[in-house]
Scaffold this active site. Structure first.
Site, PDB file in Angstrom:
ATOM      1  N   ASP A  92     133.502 -93.895 -10.165  1.00 22.59           N
ATOM      2  CA  ASP A  92     134.296 -94.732 -11.062  1.00 22.59           C
ATOM      3  C   ASP A  92     135.571 -94.025 -11.521  1.00 22.59           C
ATOM      4  O   ASP A  92     135.781 -92.834 -11.244  1.00 22.59           O
ATOM      5  CB  ASP A  92     133.475 -95.109 -12.295  1.00 22.59           C
ATOM      6  CG  ASP A  92     132.371 -96.106 -11.981  1.00 22.59           C
ATOM      7  OD1 ASP A  92     132.501 -96.815 -10.960  1.00 22.59           O
ATOM      8  OD2 ASP A  92     131.393 -96.169 -12.739  1.00 22.59           O
ATOM      9  N   TYR A 152     124.400 -84.883  -9.027  1.00 22.36           N
ATOM     10  CA  TYR A 152     125.444 -85.163 -10.001  1.00 22.36           C
ATOM     11  C   TYR A 152     125.284 -84.205 -11.180  1.00 22.36           C
ATOM     12  O   TYR A 152     124.160 -83.830 -11.544  1.00 22.36           O
ATOM     13  CB  TYR A 152     125.338 -86.594 -10.538  1.00 22.36           C
ATOM     14  CG  TYR A 152     125.859 -87.660  -9.612  1.00 22.36           C
ATOM     15  CD1 TYR A 152     127.194 -88.070  -9.670  1.00 22.36           C
ATOM     16  CD2 TYR A 152     125.022 -88.283  -8.687  1.00 22.36           C
ATOM     17  CE1 TYR A 152     127.667 -89.060  -8.818  1.00 22.36           C
ATOM     18  CE2 TYR A 152     125.491 -89.276  -7.837  1.00 22.36           C
ATOM     19  CZ  TYR A 152     126.816 -89.655  -7.921  1.00 22.36           C
ATOM     20  OH  TYR A 152     127.294 -90.635  -7.085  1.00 22.36           O
TER      21      TYR A 152
END
Length: 247
Positions: A53, A111
């Site tokens: 994003d 992540y």
């Protein structure tokens, strides 16, 4: 035709995300523009391990593309970096089999989410970690993490309007790294839903503040309701750290 696999890092601060969007600055758009120049105006599509994003960073994003140019694999990073903006860097390139796919052949992803707990905002890290100056019970957070690891339906930890029907994912491990005033959440799993990591972090921060009990995590998972979990933390503290493949 040769298929080339690349590892790319980028600073997501000034991007509207990875995926191409009309009239928006994106990572995919910048890389494809550079490839177009190298191929004398030919459109070359790239295929990544996944999207990130706006404001989200990457240390080890992976993408592939097909080319008919006889450029040695080790030369591709130099060719691309000479045309890319300074907030995108190709770290490595290699030739792969024609059936290789950056997304579908990924076996796991890692992540990381960075939080700094100084009393005042650090002007030099404000785009790269979340300022969170509140006391956290790290033991409670670690206990909550044990309930999140494993294979679960993560409906409660993804955007409610997601079009993905199968929300079962496996989290292999969640690690907390303490480094001075910084805490880093490390998530390793076989795949992650849209905003899943950011919602997980928001929920774990609520656990650390005593707003959610660590032992309530199984109930939240079983409830399959986004309203049961914590807030979605901002994107600028999130990093796609590494993508794993067999061999």
């Amino acid at each position: 035709m040769m298929r080339v696999k690349c590892i790319v890092s980028y600073d997501g601060t000034r991007f509207s995300g990875y995926q191409v969007q009309p009239n928006k600055r994106t990572i995919q758009g910048e890389i494809e523009e550079a490839l177009c120049k190298i191929h004398k105006g030919q459109l070359i599509k790239i295929h990544a391990s996944g999207r990130t994003d706006a404001y989200v960073h990457a240390i080890g994003q992976v993408f592939h593309f097909d080319t008919n140019l006889a450029i040695p694999a080790e030369k591709w990073p130099y060719a691309l970096n000479s045309l890319l903006p300074e907030d995108i860097v190709i770290l490595d390139a290699s030739n792969v089999n024609h059936d290789f796919h950056s997304r579908y052949h990924a076996t796991a992803k890692e992540y990381r989410y960075r939080i700094h707990q100084q009393k005042m905002e650090n002007v030099f890290t404000r785009n790269y970690s979340l300022h969170y100056p509140y006391k956290l019970d790290l033991d409670a957070i670690k206990q909550a993490c044990t309930h999140l690891c494993g294979t679960h339906d993560f409906t409660s930890f993804c955007v409610a309007k997601t079009v993905v029907e199968d929300k079962v994912r496996t989290i292999n491990s969640i690690e907390l790294i303490e480094d001075g005033s910084e805490i880093i959440f490390c998530f390793n799993g076989n795949g992650f839903l849209y905003n899943m990591v950011r919602i997980l972090v928001g929920t774990l921060l609520d656990v650390g503040q005593g707003l959610i009990d660590a032992e309530d995590i199984p109930t939240i998972l079983n409830g399959r309701d986004r309203s049961l979990s914590g807030k979605t933390v901002p994107g600028h503290g999130l990093y796609l750290w590494k993508v794993y493949y067999d061999n």
